[in-house]
Design an enzyme around this catalytic site. Sequence first.
Site, PDB file in Angstrom:
ATOM      1  N   SER A  26       0.821  -1.210   0.000  1.00  0.00           N
ATOM      2  CA  SER A  26       0.000   0.000   0.000  1.00  0.00           C
ATOM      3  C   SER A  26       0.856   1.261   0.000  1.00  0.00           C
ATOM      4  CB  SER A  26      -0.901   0.010   1.241  1.00  0.00           C
ATOM      5  OG  SER A  26      -0.104   0.128   2.422  1.00  0.00           O
ATOM      6  N   GLY A  27       2.093   1.138   0.472  1.00  0.00           N
ATOM      7  CA  GLY A  27       2.957   2.294   0.652  1.00  0.00           C
ATOM      8  C   GLY A  27       3.157   2.649   2.111  1.00  0.00           C
ATOM      9  N   GLY A  28       2.336   2.058   2.993  1.00  0.00           N
ATOM     10  CA  GLY A  28       2.504   2.268   4.423  1.00  0.00           C
ATOM     11  C   GLY A  28       3.741   1.557   4.946  1.00  0.00           C
ATOM     12  N   GLY A  29       4.096   1.867   6.195  1.00  0.00           N
ATOM     13  CA  GLY A  29       5.334   1.345   6.750  1.00  0.00           C
ATOM     14  C   GLY A  29       5.422  -0.168   6.771  1.00  0.00           C
ATOM     15  N   ASP A  30       4.331  -0.826   7.126  1.00  0.00           N
ATOM     16  CA  ASP A  30       4.357  -2.288   7.234  1.00  0.00           C
ATOM     17  C   ASP A  30       4.618  -2.939   5.879  1.00  0.00           C
ATOM     18  OD1 ASP A  30       3.737  -1.861   9.886  1.00  0.00           O
ATOM     19  OD2 ASP A  30       1.592  -2.251   9.616  1.00  0.00           O
ATOM     20  N   SER A  31       3.902  -2.501   4.842  1.00  0.00           N
ATOM     21  CA  SER A  31       4.055  -3.135   3.535  1.00  0.00           C
ATOM     22  C   SER A  31       5.375  -2.756   2.869  1.00  0.00           C
ATOM     23  CB  SER A  31       2.870  -2.785   2.629  1.00  0.00           C
ATOM     24  OG  SER A  31       2.798  -1.397   2.377  1.00  0.00           O
ATOM     25  N   HIS A 429     -29.539 -55.574   7.701  1.00  0.00           N
ATOM     26  CA  HIS A 429     -30.206 -54.284   7.574  1.00  0.00           C
ATOM     27  C   HIS A 429     -30.600 -54.046   6.115  1.00  0.00           C
ATOM     28  CE1 HIS A 429     -28.405 -52.406  11.501  1.00  0.00           C
ATOM     29  NE2 HIS A 429     -28.842 -53.643  11.668  1.00  0.00           N
ATOM     30  N   GLU A 431     -30.230 -51.517   4.205  1.00  0.00           N
ATOM     31  CA  GLU A 431     -29.210 -50.878   3.379  1.00  0.00           C
ATOM     32  C   GLU A 431     -28.160 -51.883   2.903  1.00  0.00           C
ATOM     33  OE1 GLU A 431     -30.345 -50.111   6.428  1.00  0.00           O
ATOM     34  OE2 GLU A 431     -29.628 -48.117   7.023  1.00  0.00           O
ATOM     35  N   CYS A 462     -23.791 -49.711   8.347  1.00  0.00           N
ATOM     36  CA  CYS A 462     -24.254 -49.549   6.968  1.00  0.00           C
ATOM     37  C   CYS A 462     -23.561 -48.366   6.298  1.00  0.00           C
ATOM     38  CB  CYS A 462     -25.760 -49.359   6.943  1.00  0.00           C
ATOM     39  SG  CYS A 462     -26.682 -50.805   7.510  1.00  0.00           S
TER      40      CYS A 462
END
EC number: 6.3.4.19
Length: 522
Positions: A26-31, A429, A431, A462
């Site tokens: 984004s351009g912010g410090g973290d990214s 059964h 089934e 079953c």
Amino acid sequence: MNELEQRFCARLAELCPRGRVVAAVSGGGDSVALLHLLAACRREGVVAHLDHALRPGSDKDARFVAELAGRLGFPCELRRVEVRAVARQKRQNLEAVARELRYAFLAEVARKHGAGCVLTAHTLEDNAETVLLQLFRGAGRALGIRARQGRVVRPLLEVARAELRAFLQARGADWLEDPSNELVCFDRNYLRHEVWPRVSARFPRAGQALLRYAESQQADDAALDPLARARVVPDRRFEPVYALRARPLLEAPAALRRRALRWVIERRGLRPERRYLELAERALAGESASLGPFVLRPSAGGVVWVPREVDLLGQASPPEGLQLRAARPGDRVRVGKIHKRLVDFLAERGVPPELRRVWPVAEREGEVVWVWRFLPEDEDDRWMRRALALAREAAGRGEVPIGAVLVRDGEELGASANAVEVRADATAHAELLALKSALARAGEKVLPGATLYVTLEPCPMCTGALVEAQVERVVWATENPKAGAVTRYGMDVPLQLEGGRLARESARLLKGFFADLRGPKT
């Protein structure tokens, strides 16, 4: 390579071992720190930046990111989207729409460049804020942010913002500050600027503690979610309107039931608040409830999630030459040799009142001759009626009235009633007998693509046999609270499960059989 770079490269190798990556910047410090760290790892990457056009000058952010990517040797993908206009058009929350568009753009860039992972710069504090927001908003659980979710990877989750800023300052690197991040009218910004500084000052390791807590919750989710979702058995009689069977959830431990309901509520596009969970539980117990844009209606052992605005006519395709319309007051329909009020006909089949008024029908010369899904009888009901006839025959022989029919490509491959008493065999059964008959007739050892219709939910024995035979789908009429594989034992099986077909008729037959067996009350 400094200590932070070494940690980052090791974490990236753990989360995304090889191949090209997309870095969301984004351009912010973290990214910006994320991109410098990526460059230190010498991984092949592409920078992606989405301009949300939410404030004047946002185009300058895009130019800053493009120039940074060029200096560090990364190709860059830029796009501008008028997010506010899209949110207004969709009538949805601005932040949610921005997030949806951002991740769609990142996925598109990843596909274009053949990247296996998308990196985002979420930090230790981002996770802490998310956990607190989830708790305060009543989500019912706090999972925080996952280190990897699909192709999205967050390699900075264990790193504090202050450490990232120190890293950038040591390199003499610039970054941007978004003025909107200072607005404490937004919940996350309020936590970031007003709450978190006080919490972290008093509890210096609060961020790490909340990260470990979130990871523990995520591990619990991985183990418990399959068990909870196994209890969610759909009732497809009213599709596209969603419905589920009540008994498998009612018989589940409360923790699993609420977890399953949270999942259902989230899938309906709602936040799983506590009041919504309580309303959904009341609906399972047989009480109608209003839940956001839905009315929850109990129906023949299930719960139908009726949208407040529903149009079913677009789903129906009557036979050629018939005129399609919605049901009307006073409509009557011929059933066998008698005429019934259409509203009664639909009520007998569990159709909620809201749907009866819009249910698709077709007429000929003013008479209703076709009712969507119910007249003529659809294939699932027809095969279940065949199983029900076998169950009645079993009752006549003193057997517990259960009948099963195994079908593939519209052809009956095997059918049987319960034969435990007559064969003196606890495994006889319906089934299993139907399955053995079908395998012999088909001359195959497995039956992929087959559907079993059975009047009572199968037991674990079953169900295991059906899984081994690679049967694709099991449709039952009514649940088996004493021995059902799902309702009693909560088995998570690789079968398409459905319930509710002729549930009233099957339950009535079973109830009558056991009442007769007990004899008259004295």
